[in-house]
Design a protein around this motif. Sequence first.
Motif, PDB file in Angstrom:
ATOM      1  N   PRO A  91      -2.340   3.556  11.143  1.00  0.00           N
ATOM      2  CA  PRO A  91      -1.321   2.614  10.201  1.00  0.00           C
ATOM      3  C   PRO A  91      -0.122   3.515   9.783  1.00  0.00           C
ATOM      4  O   PRO A  91       0.803   2.931   9.456  1.00  0.00           O
ATOM      5  N   HIS A  92      -0.286   4.723   9.680  1.00  0.00           N
ATOM      6  CA  HIS A  92       0.906   5.646   9.261  1.00  0.00           C
ATOM      7  C   HIS A  92       1.709   5.948  10.333  1.00  0.00           C
ATOM      8  O   HIS A  92       2.781   6.615  10.005  1.00  0.00           O
ATOM      9  N   THR A  93       1.526   5.659  11.543  1.00  0.00           N
ATOM     10  CA  THR A  93       2.363   5.967  12.637  1.00  0.00           C
ATOM     11  C   THR A  93       3.252   4.885  13.089  1.00  0.00           C
ATOM     12  O   THR A  93       4.351   4.866  13.796  1.00  0.00           O
ATOM     13  N   VAL A  94       2.829   3.622  12.870  1.00  0.00           N
ATOM     14  CA  VAL A  94       3.658   2.485  13.400  1.00  0.00           C
ATOM     15  C   VAL A  94       4.944   2.323  12.528  1.00  0.00           C
ATOM     16  O   VAL A  94       5.261   3.092  11.576  1.00  0.00           O
ATOM     17  N   VAL A  95       5.696   1.470  13.222  1.00  0.00           N
ATOM     18  CA  VAL A  95       7.047   1.176  12.799  1.00  0.00           C
ATOM     19  C   VAL A  95       6.818   0.435  11.107  1.00  0.00           C
ATOM     20  O   VAL A  95       5.783  -0.178  10.992  1.00  0.00           O
ATOM     21  N   GLU A  96       7.837   0.792  10.442  1.00  0.00           N
ATOM     22  CA  GLU A  96       7.739   0.363   9.028  1.00  0.00           C
ATOM     23  C   GLU A  96       7.252  -1.246   8.664  1.00  0.00           C
ATOM     24  O   GLU A  96       6.299  -1.534   7.882  1.00  0.00           O
ATOM     25  N   PRO A  97       7.858  -2.034   9.259  1.00  0.00           N
ATOM     26  CA  PRO A  97       7.282  -3.716   8.851  1.00  0.00           C
ATOM     27  C   PRO A  97       5.991  -3.914   9.156  1.00  0.00           C
ATOM     28  O   PRO A  97       5.376  -4.629   8.743  1.00  0.00           O
ATOM     29  N   LEU A  98       5.408  -3.193  10.394  1.00  0.00           N
ATOM     30  CA  LEU A  98       4.018  -3.288  10.628  1.00  0.00           C
ATOM     31  C   LEU A  98       3.255  -2.633   9.823  1.00  0.00           C
ATOM     32  O   LEU A  98       1.929  -3.096   9.532  1.00  0.00           O
ATOM     33  N   ARG A  99       3.768  -1.321   9.176  1.00  0.00           N
ATOM     34  CA  ARG A  99       2.809  -0.749   8.307  1.00  0.00           C
ATOM     35  C   ARG A  99       2.561  -1.523   7.023  1.00  0.00           C
ATOM     36  O   ARG A  99       1.681  -1.749   6.577  1.00  0.00           O
ATOM     37  N   SER A 100       3.595  -2.364   6.573  1.00  0.00           N
ATOM     38  CA  SER A 100       3.731  -3.402   5.382  1.00  0.00           C
ATOM     39  C   SER A 100       2.749  -4.395   5.925  1.00  0.00           C
ATOM     40  O   SER A 100       2.089  -4.850   4.993  1.00  0.00           O
ATOM     41  N   LEU A 101       2.619  -4.731   7.128  1.00  0.00           N
ATOM     42  CA  LEU A 101       1.858  -6.145   7.551  1.00  0.00           C
ATOM     43  C   LEU A 101       0.427  -5.481   7.489  1.00  0.00           C
ATOM     44  O   LEU A 101      -0.344  -6.399   6.854  1.00  0.00           O
ATOM     45  N   TYR A 102       0.115  -4.407   7.979  1.00  0.00           N
ATOM     46  CA  TYR A 102      -1.420  -3.735   7.697  1.00  0.00           C
ATOM     47  C   TYR A 102      -1.746  -3.713   6.130  1.00  0.00           C
ATOM     48  O   TYR A 102      -2.752  -4.265   5.944  1.00  0.00           O
ATOM     49  N   ASP A 103      -0.763  -3.366   5.399  1.00  0.00           N
ATOM     50  CA  ASP A 103      -1.210  -3.265   3.884  1.00  0.00           C
ATOM     51  C   ASP A 103      -1.193  -4.510   3.464  1.00  0.00           C
ATOM     52  O   ASP A 103      -2.195  -4.599   2.724  1.00  0.00           O
ATOM     53  N   ILE A 104      -0.516  -5.337   3.605  1.00  0.00           N
ATOM     54  CA  ILE A 104      -0.721  -6.749   3.329  1.00  0.00           C
ATOM     55  C   ILE A 104      -1.804  -7.536   3.533  1.00  0.00           C
ATOM     56  O   ILE A 104      -2.559  -8.013   2.717  1.00  0.00           O
ATOM     57  N   LEU A 105      -2.407  -7.330   4.894  1.00  0.00           N
ATOM     58  CA  LEU A 105      -3.492  -8.157   5.335  1.00  0.00           C
ATOM     59  C   LEU A 105      -4.771  -7.218   4.971  1.00  0.00           C
ATOM     60  O   LEU A 105      -5.653  -7.877   4.792  1.00  0.00           O
ATOM     61  N   GLU A 106      -4.644  -5.862   4.945  1.00  0.00           N
ATOM     62  CA  GLU A 106      -6.154  -5.317   4.868  1.00  0.00           C
ATOM     63  C   GLU A 106      -6.084  -4.104   3.555  1.00  0.00           C
ATOM     64  O   GLU A 106      -7.290  -3.961   3.190  1.00  0.00           O
ATOM     65  N   VAL A 107      -5.035  -3.941   2.963  1.00  0.00           N
ATOM     66  CA  VAL A 107      -5.311  -3.230   1.941  1.00  0.00           C
ATOM     67  C   VAL A 107      -4.957  -3.759   0.436  1.00  0.00           C
ATOM     68  O   VAL A 107      -5.825  -3.900  -0.632  1.00  0.00           O
ATOM     69  N   ASP A 108      -3.707  -4.474   0.380  1.00  0.00           N
ATOM     70  CA  ASP A 108      -3.383  -5.162  -0.895  1.00  0.00           C
ATOM     71  C   ASP A 108      -3.121  -6.474  -0.803  1.00  0.00           C
ATOM     72  O   ASP A 108      -2.072  -7.203  -0.684  1.00  0.00           O
ATOM     73  N   MET A 109      -3.997  -7.442  -0.189  1.00  0.00           N
ATOM     74  CA  MET A 109      -3.947  -8.709  -0.056  1.00  0.00           C
ATOM     75  C   MET A 109      -3.787  -9.436  -1.610  1.00  0.00           C
ATOM     76  O   MET A 109      -4.592  -9.414  -2.742  1.00  0.00           O
ATOM     77  N   ALA A 110      -2.725 -10.257  -1.506  1.00  0.00           N
ATOM     78  CA  ALA A 110      -2.391 -11.079  -2.687  1.00  0.00           C
ATOM     79  C   ALA A 110      -2.036 -12.558  -2.070  1.00  0.00           C
ATOM     80  O   ALA A 110      -0.910 -12.713  -1.657  1.00  0.00           O
ATOM     81  N   PRO A 111      -2.925 -13.351  -2.132  1.00  0.00           N
ATOM     82  CA  PRO A 111      -2.807 -14.717  -1.343  1.00  0.00           C
ATOM     83  C   PRO A 111      -1.481 -15.554  -1.821  1.00  0.00           C
ATOM     84  O   PRO A 111      -0.917 -15.989  -0.978  1.00  0.00           O
ATOM     85  N   LEU A 112      -1.358 -15.401  -3.097  1.00  0.00           N
ATOM     86  CA  LEU A 112      -0.095 -16.095  -3.411  1.00  0.00           C
ATOM     87  C   LEU A 112       1.176 -15.495  -3.218  1.00  0.00           C
ATOM     88  O   LEU A 112       2.336 -16.287  -2.895  1.00  0.00           O
TER      89      LEU A 112
END
Length: 137
Positions: A91-112
């Motif tokens: 996850p730290h090697t991927v391009v930035e938009p996908l790092r954010s995608l991973y964080d949103i889905l797996e780390v810091d999920m905020a459904p609203l």
Amino acid sequence: QVKQNKNLSGEDAAMMASRLLLAALAIPAFDSQSALLSKGGEMTLGAGGVLVGAGEETSGRLKRTAALLGYSSAPPQRAQLLLELVARGVPHTVVEPLRSLYDILEVDMAPLEMATRLKPAFEFIENSEKLRVYAPA
């Protein structure tokens, strides 16, 4: 840390890591047709969290995937794959938009806030020739 081939540019390595992460994230977290609701209203899967009711095609695909990834016993589950990717620093090697995608889905999920926060990542995927296959249809 991800080991890199000396002939592989940083951009190519980031794109390969991005494709790997997207492939793991594209695996459904659960099979909605075979998931059951317990008395407490919690969603559960079959015995041991294994997908039940999978057809022969799905079962065969999972076995081939397991063999390709070096798993000899059971096909890896989404959570196992993501844990392994995190352990290897993908996850730290991927391009930035996908790092954010991973964080949103797996780390810091905020459904609203999810729809708003996911939009830039989805636009990046849709506009990338190599990643477009992962774009929502």
